[in-house]
Structure formats: C-alpha cells, structure tokens
Design a protein around this motif. Sequence first.
Motif, PDB file in Angstrom:
ATOM      1  N   SER A   3      37.998 -71.519 -17.788  1.00  0.00           N
ATOM      2  CA  SER A   3      37.961 -70.300 -17.000  1.00  0.00           C
ATOM      3  C   SER A   3      39.060 -70.270 -15.989  1.00  0.00           C
ATOM      4  O   SER A   3      39.165 -69.360 -15.188  1.00  0.00           O
ATOM      5  N   ILE A  29      36.733 -77.528 -16.795  1.00  0.00           N
ATOM      6  CA  ILE A  29      35.856 -76.420 -17.114  1.00  0.00           C
ATOM      7  C   ILE A  29      35.538 -76.501 -18.591  1.00  0.00           C
ATOM      8  O   ILE A  29      36.377 -76.214 -19.421  1.00  0.00           O
ATOM      9  N   GLY A 649      28.493 -67.335 -14.238  1.00  0.00           N
ATOM     10  CA  GLY A 649      29.936 -67.511 -14.169  1.00  0.00           C
ATOM     11  C   GLY A 649      30.487 -67.288 -12.774  1.00  0.00           C
ATOM     12  O   GLY A 649      31.045 -66.232 -12.488  1.00  0.00           O
ATOM     13  N   GLY A 653      34.975 -68.372 -13.573  1.00  0.00           N
ATOM     14  CA  GLY A 653      34.046 -68.554 -14.680  1.00  0.00           C
ATOM     15  C   GLY A 653      33.521 -67.222 -15.177  1.00  0.00           C
ATOM     16  O   GLY A 653      32.923 -67.136 -16.258  1.00  0.00           O
ATOM     17  N   CYS A 761      29.826 -70.962 -17.400  1.00  0.00           N
ATOM     18  CA  CYS A 761      31.266 -71.232 -17.393  1.00  0.00           C
ATOM     19  C   CYS A 761      31.698 -71.398 -15.947  1.00  0.00           C
ATOM     20  O   CYS A 761      31.461 -70.525 -15.111  1.00  0.00           O
ATOM     21  N   GLY A 762      32.306 -72.529 -15.654  1.00  0.00           N
ATOM     22  CA  GLY A 762      32.727 -72.799 -14.285  1.00  0.00           C
ATOM     23  C   GLY A 762      32.949 -74.279 -14.105  1.00  0.00           C
ATOM     24  O   GLY A 762      33.240 -74.999 -15.056  1.00  0.00           O
TER      25      GLY A 762
END
Length: 791
Positions: A3, A29, A649, A653, A761-762
């Motif tokens: 991300s 990530i 996110g 993200g 996501c991150g």
Amino acid sequence: MSSSTAAAAAEAAAKVEWGDMVVISGVVIGAATFLFRKYLFGGTKTPELTIAQKAAIAQATKLTADTTSEYNSDRDFVLKMRKAGKNVVIFYGSQTGTAEDFATRLAKDIQSAAVRPLVLDPELFDWQCVASLGEDELALFVLATAGEGEPTDNMEAWFNAFVSDRENPEDSELPDFWKPSGKREFDGDSPLNGVAFAMFGLGNNTYEHFNHHARLIDNRMQALGAVRIGERGEGDDDADIEEDFARWKDATLPLIRRFLGSTTPPESRDEAAVPQPTWMVIELEAKVVWDKGEFSEEAVHAFDARHPYAAPVTAATALTPTADRHLLHVEVDLAGSGMRYEAGDHIGVYPTNADEEVDLLLSALGLLAKADTPISVSATDPFAAQQSLFPVETTTYRAAFRHYLEITTPVPRAQIKALVLPHARSEAARSFLRPLADSKDAHAAVVSAGCLSIARLINAVREAEKRQDSGKGEEEKKEEGQTPFTLPVEAAFELCPRLQARLYSISSSSKVNPDRPTITAVVLQYDAKYEAAGDATLGIRRCGVATNYLLGALRYLRGDRAVQIETTDASLRSRSGVLVSANEGLPQTADASIVAPVYDGKAQMVQSFTLQPLAGTTLADRQLALPVFIRKSAFRLPTDPATPIIMIGPGTGLAPMRGFIQERAQTARMAPGAPMGTTLLFFGARTEEHDYMYRDELEALFADIREAAPESRIITAFSRDQAQKIYVQHRLAEYADLVYRTLLCGREKLGGAPQAHIYVCGDAKSMAKDVSHALVALIAGREGVSEDVAA
C-alpha cells in the motif's frame, strides 16, 4: 500486496531506506490479508477467480507446457555447466533483485579450485534437466517468496512443475524430467535420486506464508529423491536478512566444499587483497549512447517488468495539501499498451535517482569530470549468465547511477568486508572499516542507523583519514605519501544492486477507469540516527527513492521551476532532459550534492530530478511519462457482489480498498435492486482535517452502495484528534455488533462455507497484528469460544 505506506519507516533508522524499497515493493506491507479463514470459513480456500483470471491461468499453463515440452540444448543448464567447467549451479528466484544479488555474492564466496559455481536465471533454463545433474555436481537455490506465498515470476514455470497442486503440494504430480544419460540409474518414482542441492529462502515473517516458496521447492526436491546439503536457510527481511544469509553461509559452505571433495577450507584472504572484479568498464568514443534510462535498444511491443511501458501521466495531485507530509495521487494512461488491470493488482514504477544523490556518488568516485563519458560494462567471466550489467550496450557513468542502480541503500556488512575494506590503504581507513565489516553491532550503529550508502561510506572513510592526519605535520604527511581513500568504479558497480521497480497497490477499478490505474503513495523522508551524519554532505535527511521521484513528477506537471538541459551545452554537464529543481544554484553548479538543500513548507527536502518529457512534447507542455508495468494479484473482490466485505485500510492501506469501493458502487449503479452484501470500510489517519484522503469521493461512493446494501458505511479512526489515540482496532471493538452481524450473513453462528471476506492492508508489523487481536476477541466474545479457537 503493497500500500506504499511509510508507517514502518520511522521505526528503525537502520532499515528505513531499505524500507522505501520494502514498503513499496511489498514486504512491510503484506498482501491484504484474509483473516481467520479457518474459523470463519471452515478451512483454507483458494481465492475465487474471475473468468478472465481462469482463462489467463489456463493460457499461461498451456504456454509453459508448450515451451518446455521439447528438448532445447540452449536451455540445458547441465550442458552449459559442463561446457564452462562448472560443478555448481546457483538458481535465483528474485522479484526485487535481492535474491539475485545474494546468488551472485554466494558464487564469489564459494569459488575455489574445487567449487566452480555458475549463477543462472531459472526462467532461461528448463527444469526437466534437474535430473541430469551428476553425483559430483550440486544445485543451489536462492528463492524469494512473493505475494501470499507465491513463487517469483522467474520461477513460475519451475514451481508449477514441482508443485502442480498448490492446495496439497504433497499430492502434486510427478514431474516429467528428462532421463539423464550416463551410468546413474533413473528411478521413475524418485527421479532425483543422486541429485544434491542446498536451499536459502528470502521472506518476511509478517506474512502468513513465510518463505513458502523455498519451503515447498525444498520439500518437493526431497520428496522426489534429492538430498539437501545442510539445513534450509530462511532469511527474514523484517529482522536482519543479511545476518541470516551470513549465518547460513557459515554453516553450509563447509558442507558444500566437503561434498565436492575439498577437504580444507579456502585460505583466509588478506583483507588487503583486492578481489577479482566482476565487471569490466571500458570508456568509449561512441556515436550512439543510451543515457535516458532506456530498457532496450530495440522497439518493444509487449510490456512487462523487463520492458515497462512509458505511460503518460494524466493526473498528479496532492491529496492532503495541509498535512505535514506529502500524500500523492498519480494517474497514468495505459491506452494502446495492451496491458490490463483489475482492482487489487499492483502497478510497478521504475524510479530515477535524485540528482543530488547521483552527483554525491560521482564525486565520491572521482567521476564528476567525466560523468557523461560513454561506457560499456561487461562481465569478466565469459560464462557468467549476465554478460552485460545494463540493458543497453553503451551508456554513461551518470546514466548508470541515475537509471539503473540502487545508490542510496546502506552497504551490507559482508560487502564492506569483501569489496570496500581491501581498497583501504591507510591505517585510518582500515581502522574505520574493519569494525563495520566484522561487528554486527558496529555496522548497525553506523552504517544502518546512518543509512550510509556507498557515497556516504566513502566520504566517512575520508573523514576518518582527515581526523588522523590532523595531528600530523606537513613533512610527515609528505613522507607517508598516502592519497585519500578511493574505490574503483568496478567495485561500485558490484556494490550497487540493480535499481528495482517499486510496486504499488492500484487504487482504482478497471470497471470505472479501464485504462487509467492510479497510485496512492505517501512520500518517504526521515533523518538518519548517526551523529556524524549531520556534518556530512547533504546532512542527515534521507529520502525514499520512488516516492520522491513521484513528487518530482508532480512538481514538474504542476509548473514548478524546471530548466531545459541541452546536450550541446557543455557548461550544463552535457546531459539532456528537464531539470526539475527548487534550487536556484542548479544546474550551473557542477556538483548538485554540494549546493545547500532546499526544504519546503512541510519541512521536507525538495530533491532535484532530471526527467525526460513525454515524447513529442517540450518543457512548455509539461507532459511526462512514467515507466510502468502491471503485476497481477490474487487479491480480489468476491465474484458474487452479494458477499459482504469488511475492509480495514488505515493510511495508504486504503489504496486497494478504494478500487474495491469504486467497483461496488459501479455495480450498485448498473444493477439497481440486485443483491449486494454489506460493505464496511475502517479507515484511519492522523487527523480528520488534514489527513482524510478521498473523503468526498468515498462518501459519494458509499451513498450509492447503501442504495443496495443499507448497512454499508465508512468508520473512521483519527488518532490525533483527541487526547487518547484511537486506531482502527479500537473502532472494530466499538462496532463489534455490526462487524459480527456482517460476518454472520443471517446465520446464527459462524462456520461452514465462506460468507464474508475480510481484507487488511497496512502496517503488517503492528497495525495488522492489533487488528487481528481485535477481531479474535470480537469473534470469541460473540461465539462464546476461547480466543485460541477464534484465532
């Protein structure tokens, strides 16, 4: 999946510049994670594939079979080994270049009269030849894991042959190896009997499938009858992959030497003994020079990672102009390239090194005066797999360091010992370098913490020499006759890894913008944690290569100061392109690294870049192209829009989630009344006022989604908007009822077939773990089970 967030960058200065490569290319990530699959969904399940994906996989499988079904002597690596007098082949599976670099270094470390290695790219050779290796020959594998436990692109065909069943690798079909000629018996059930190998894997333990690629190939090799020499090495990029590699080599190389008949280890080399160079540099009088970062001398019609497409930039904006750091939105046009993308895919961008960094290295190597001299760089070993260092035959010193090599990463400890220390002629230089080569702690405190690139390391050695000479008289200095520390350019070329593309999660949907993928990236800058760095040229500030390059592109497109550089103007260092620089002292000053750096209103360094305008345009047009390619991903929306999704996110993200949200909103608009699962987005940032990216767009998209799925919503966590910091994991607990209801999909209890998808996501080091714990606690509480069961 990456991300491009820089959240992990400030964590340890020892790793931040690597962090730029790592964050963008997808190690810190991780791929957006499907959490709790075993508990929620009743077991691991392969992600659903679209019809297009299935067709692409089928076609790729067919092509793989077609290209390897017939014997081709040019692809027979055993034949190549024997013709070259080699008895060890080293294969690398590399996505970002690290595994390739390790393989090359391994070959130099193991080289002796009894051990004669050859480094090869498996993509260029046939896996069927493995069974032909003799009992006095050895295969070494240096394999990185990509994505979610996937093989690297250049190992795809080999992996598919060895692991035909990815869900149950032990049930994979027996590969159809070519029967070896010679006396060794060939057992069809154990075709690799008599074959010996060694294995080192590269991975990151924040991924669920840590070193999965190396582990599977290792297991399959042994299942097919091969014998492994030593233990399988596993490097962890989240810790210290260089030290992992060094430990594995120390344990394994003696075993390899013994296997190949060398009863004694190689004599320890004098630290002053200069090693045989890998590359030969020839300065030319060439009429045709490729100095603009070209990837091929021929016209390219099919674009991929090795042949990127020059994509026109159609938009470049600052997403959060009032924030204390730069957050970029960049859109490129793929029309006419033949490349296609889907939400969840990655876009690779090849960056350009900043002029300040290029000149810092040219100056350190004593090459500024002839920076634009045409050169050809070829391998000294006529049997080396890579005969030319660059993708073009003739380039220049400046172009080499600007376009083709990583010049800002810290110099690894092993490389200081092998390639830098031997060139130290003064006692001061040796005294400075020796601890950095021998001590992990000293290297971490100086080189890693200070992010000492090759140029900075050279300059630091010279400063050490000056400090020692400061107490000497002129006569004493003259008697010693020592010159300042120098490093040959051949050694510098060997020290610099290949400049790699940075991968970004595409932040748009092809259903909305078919030819225009977007990038969402935060610009990475940080200060080195090393006292002496503050007195060095360019100071303590370190800048991520790719994100600052993208910022330079944005500055050019919006009309910031730019100067046309003409090739015929020798006073401007005989280079062509457009110099984008906020520094009024450039381009007149010959060395960009000695001009005082400029900082903007965000206290961010404004680097200078020499860019090439879009073909057919001029400076006045302010048009630019980026070299890009698309990398497919298994990170996908459910094929059925009725499946609920929960997206978590924070920061950048959000990037792949934005593509998913665009797609769901488009589906809701195109098919009103059709079933759609609840869509939840947990988004976090520092402040609502300054850091809430895409706010208006997201709210409008969710308004469309709610027409089909009324409980869909955005849930935000702005950590610095109140005295006590609040993060996305806290919001998960706060909205536990809604989250649990979304997971249930009308059922009374979880379990059974998949009903909802969770995407994260991150920052995989901290945020993802905290989110995991929050979800485990949420599920355990609602289901009435222990957290161990819920996990």
